[in-house]
Design an enzyme around this catalytic site. Structure first.
Site, PDB file in Angstrom:
ATOM      1  N   LYS A 132      16.510  -2.385 -16.981  1.00  0.00           N
ATOM      2  CA  LYS A 132      17.810  -3.045 -17.128  1.00  0.00           C
ATOM      3  C   LYS A 132      18.447  -2.561 -18.411  1.00  0.00           C
ATOM      4  O   LYS A 132      17.736  -2.150 -19.332  1.00  0.00           O
ATOM      5  CB  LYS A 132      17.634  -4.572 -17.198  1.00  0.00           C
ATOM      6  CG  LYS A 132      18.879  -5.331 -16.819  1.00  0.00           C
ATOM      7  CD  LYS A 132      19.028  -5.392 -15.306  1.00  0.00           C
ATOM      8  CE  LYS A 132      20.283  -6.104 -14.878  1.00  0.00           C
ATOM      9  NZ  LYS A 132      20.300  -6.260 -13.408  1.00  0.00           N
TER      10      LYS A 132
HETATM   11  P1  NAD Z   1      30.488  -9.522 -11.456  1.00  0.00           P
HETATM   12  O1  NAD Z   1      30.781  -9.146 -12.848  1.00  0.00           O
HETATM   13  O2  NAD Z   1      31.119  -8.755 -10.344  1.00  0.00           O
HETATM   14  O3  NAD Z   1      30.835 -11.063 -11.221  1.00  0.00           O
HETATM   15  C1  NAD Z   1      30.291 -12.067 -12.033  1.00  0.00           C
HETATM   16  C2  NAD Z   1      30.939 -13.398 -11.673  1.00  0.00           C
HETATM   17  O4  NAD Z   1      30.300 -14.408 -12.463  1.00  0.00           O
HETATM   18  C3  NAD Z   1      32.422 -13.464 -11.978  1.00  0.00           C
HETATM   19  O5  NAD Z   1      33.065 -14.258 -10.983  1.00  0.00           O
HETATM   20  C4  NAD Z   1      32.460 -14.179 -13.344  1.00  0.00           C
HETATM   21  O6  NAD Z   1      33.682 -14.862 -13.570  1.00  0.00           O
HETATM   22  C5  NAD Z   1      31.292 -15.131 -13.174  1.00  0.00           C
HETATM   23  N1  NAD Z   1      30.702 -15.571 -14.474  1.00  0.00           N
HETATM   24  C6  NAD Z   1      30.437 -14.807 -15.578  1.00  0.00           C
HETATM   25  N2  NAD Z   1      29.926 -15.582 -16.550  1.00  0.00           N
HETATM   26  C7  NAD Z   1      29.852 -16.837 -16.060  1.00  0.00           C
HETATM   27  C8  NAD Z   1      29.429 -18.084 -16.578  1.00  0.00           C
HETATM   28  N3  NAD Z   1      28.972 -18.182 -17.831  1.00  0.00           N
HETATM   29  N4  NAD Z   1      29.484 -19.178 -15.753  1.00  0.00           N
HETATM   30  C9  NAD Z   1      29.960 -19.094 -14.505  1.00  0.00           C
HETATM   31  N5  NAD Z   1      30.393 -17.929 -13.961  1.00  0.00           N
HETATM   32  C10 NAD Z   1      30.342 -16.831 -14.722  1.00  0.00           C
HETATM   33  O7  NAD Z   1      28.883  -9.495 -11.332  1.00  0.00           O
HETATM   34  P2  NAD Z   1      27.999  -9.379 -10.011  1.00  0.00           P
HETATM   35  O8  NAD Z   1      27.646  -7.956  -9.856  1.00  0.00           O
HETATM   36  O9  NAD Z   1      28.620 -10.130  -8.899  1.00  0.00           O
HETATM   37  O10 NAD Z   1      26.663 -10.108 -10.483  1.00  0.00           O
HETATM   38  C11 NAD Z   1      26.465 -11.511 -10.335  1.00  0.00           C
HETATM   39  C12 NAD Z   1      24.978 -11.817 -10.403  1.00  0.00           C
HETATM   40  O11 NAD Z   1      24.305 -11.085  -9.378  1.00  0.00           O
HETATM   41  C13 NAD Z   1      24.272 -11.428 -11.706  1.00  0.00           C
HETATM   42  O12 NAD Z   1      23.245 -12.350 -11.999  1.00  0.00           O
HETATM   43  C14 NAD Z   1      23.668 -10.079 -11.388  1.00  0.00           C
HETATM   44  O13 NAD Z   1      22.544  -9.773 -12.211  1.00  0.00           O
HETATM   45  C15 NAD Z   1      23.257 -10.326  -9.945  1.00  0.00           C
HETATM   46  N6  NAD Z   1      23.050  -9.105  -9.173  1.00  0.00           N
HETATM   47  C16 NAD Z   1      24.053  -8.192  -8.998  1.00  0.00           C
HETATM   48  C17 NAD Z   1      23.824  -7.060  -8.241  1.00  0.00           C
HETATM   49  C18 NAD Z   1      24.906  -6.046  -7.960  1.00  0.00           C
HETATM   50  O14 NAD Z   1      24.661  -5.131  -7.163  1.00  0.00           O
HETATM   51  N7  NAD Z   1      26.078  -6.154  -8.511  1.00  0.00           N
HETATM   52  C19 NAD Z   1      22.550  -6.834  -7.690  1.00  0.00           C
HETATM   53  C20 NAD Z   1      21.554  -7.800  -7.862  1.00  0.00           C
HETATM   54  C21 NAD Z   1      21.819  -8.927  -8.597  1.00  0.00           C
END
Ligand code: NAD
Length: 420
Positions: free
Chosen positions: A110
């Site tokens: 990461k």
């Molecule tokens: P992103 O940046 O596209 O979206 C994040 C979302 O979370 C946004 O709507 C933002 O406003 C919200 N957010 C940020 N901080 C926050 C807080 N303190 N409280 C409430 N909401 C908050 O990110 P993403 O890629 O959708 O990732 C979201 C989660 O999924 C993360 O935990 C990430 O590690 C996990 N994840 C993502 C992927 C991927 O392929 N993008 C893969 C596996 C896991």
């Protein structure tokens, strides 16, 4: 309505606790415990970026490789104000076990930069990305360590990363990163792969719980890549999405939201405040809504000792990494709530990242239909394997997922031996 409690403890320590519960079931040898609860490589970089107004800012970034016994290190890059070495270690450790759960031949890594991406201009974001890539490039490579998007990063950031690495090499190296735009070697279906994988596991969990998705209600925390996609797919399947949120709050409508309309509003306004077709709701209150399916798809430490007794959903699908603390996890499990653990639930992203890496190496690309069909098969099979393991050991889905993953990492060490 409730208020959110302060998250308890370090994310890395919590991840180790989750690991230890499963390791205890397996009577895992102390030596393997030491290996799997320690990160193999950790790089901290402090680097300058010239801002648009001519000021110089110094940013701190990280890249951590937790374990590479099953293959090259793989894991996302996060741009967020709360990024710390502790978080990055925890998220790298989750990646090792996630790849093992879905049998993808990668280790776990990461990375991240402590910054406010929303407050950076496009040019500042590009300069930050390129300099960070340059600083951590000693670890990167298609055979060594392959980043991907995470919170605060996207396909465009991955294109800059790929370009920077390629400029240093003198030729284009598409396999150094996944989650790239289609035009520069990305995979069809990657953008929505994590959300689609979460959706597939929710359908499986609904079968276990006897819930008809067409009559179900879901609350989704997060409207980003993962939350937005899950919400869209749930609605397409007939499920009523009653709440959605962003970091500064959310919107609730018990009759169901028009997901496309909400996402368009977010796209335009960068907030949900003022959205007219529902009432404002805080991120904490969203978690406790009366619904069947809760999808934390934003950030870690959301389901805590304080709110776990009040969660009303029957299924919690962990789109986010680490949204549930170990204590809260025990409470939810005791209450009979089916928690689809992060290392299974959101593994669709790394699965299609792996497809992208394979396609990049072959320079031969699959159709979206092929990608989605292969993703569905892996997620469904993995869910069933974890479910059977949970029944066999009489443990939660999370412990079962860790049991499978730990056994696979241990097998890699036993077969390869420990050098020298
Ligand atoms: P992103 O940046 O596209 O979206 C994040 C979302 O979370 C946004 O709507 C933002 O406003 C919200 N957010 C940020 N901080 C926050 C807080 N303190 N409280 C409430 N909401 C908050 O990110 P993403 O890629 O959708 O990732 C979201 C989660 O999924 C993360 O935990 C990430 O590690 C996990 N994840 C993502 C992927 C991927 O392929 N993008 C893969 C596996 C896991």
């Amino acid at each position: 309505m409730s208020t959110c409690a302060i998250p308890e403890g370090s994310l890395f320590e919590m991840t180790v606790q989750m690991f230890n519960r499963a390791a205890d079931c397996l009577h895992l040898d102390e030596g393997y415990r030491k290996i799997m609860t320690t990160c193999q490589r950790e790089l901290v970089v402090n680097f300058p970026v010239v801002m648009d107004d001519g000021r110089i800012e110094v940013f701190t970034g990280y890249r951590v490789q937790h374990n590479t016994s099953r293959g090259p290190a793989k894991g996302g890059i996060r741009f967020h104000p709360h990024v710390s070495l502790d978080d990055v270690r925890a998220l790298a450790m989750l990646m090792t076990f996630k790849c093992a759960v879905v049998k993808i031949p990668y280790g776990g890594a990461k990375g991240g930069v402590t910054c406010q991406p929303a407050q950076l201009s496009r040019r500042e974001l590009e300069r930050l990305t390129r300099r960070y890539t340059s600083e951590i490039s000693i670890l990167l490579g298609p055979e060594e360590d392959i980043p991907a998007p995470d919170v605060g990063t996207n396909a465009r950031v991955m294109a800059w990363l790929m370009d920077t690495y390629s400029m240093h090499r003198g030729y284009t190296v598409p396999g150094v990163v996944t989650g790239k735009p289609l035009e520069v070697g990305g995979s069809a279906g990657r953008e929505e792969a994590t959300g689609r994988g979460v959706f597939v596991t929710i359908l499986e969990a609904c079968r276990v719980k006897g819930i008809d998705i067409k009559n179900a209600r879901a609350a989704v925390q997060g409207t980003g890549n993962v939350g937005g996609t899950v919400a869209r797919l749930l609605q397409q399947e007939g499920c009523r999405v009653v709440a959605l949120s962003k970091s500064d709050g959310g919107v609730y409508n018990p009759r169901g939201l028009d997901v496309e309309d909400v996402l368009a509003y977010v796209q335009q306004n960068r907030t949900l405040q003022g959205y007219p077709q529902g009432e404002a709701i805080s991120n904490c209150d969203l978690l406790e809504l009366d619904c069947d399916i809760l999808v934390p798809a934003a950030i870690e430490n959301q389901l805590l000792v304080g709110n776990a007794p009040r969660i009303k959903a029957q299924i919690v699908a962990e789109g986010a990494n680490g949204p549930t603390t170990p204590e809260a996890d025990a409470i939810l499990t005791d209450r009979g709530i089916l928690v689809i653990p992060d290392i299974l639930c959101n593994a669709g992203g790394v699965t299609v990242s792996y497809f992208e890496w394979v396609q990049s190496r072959d320079a031969y690309f699959w159709t979206e239909r092929e990608v989605n069909a292969r993703l569905k098969r892996i997620m469904t099979d993995s869910f069933q394997e974890v479910l059977h393991t949970a029944q066999k050991y009489n443990v939660s889905m999370r412990q079962a997922a860790y049991i499978l993953a730990i056994e696979r990492v241990r097998a890699a060490y036993e077969l390869r031996g420990i050098y020298p």
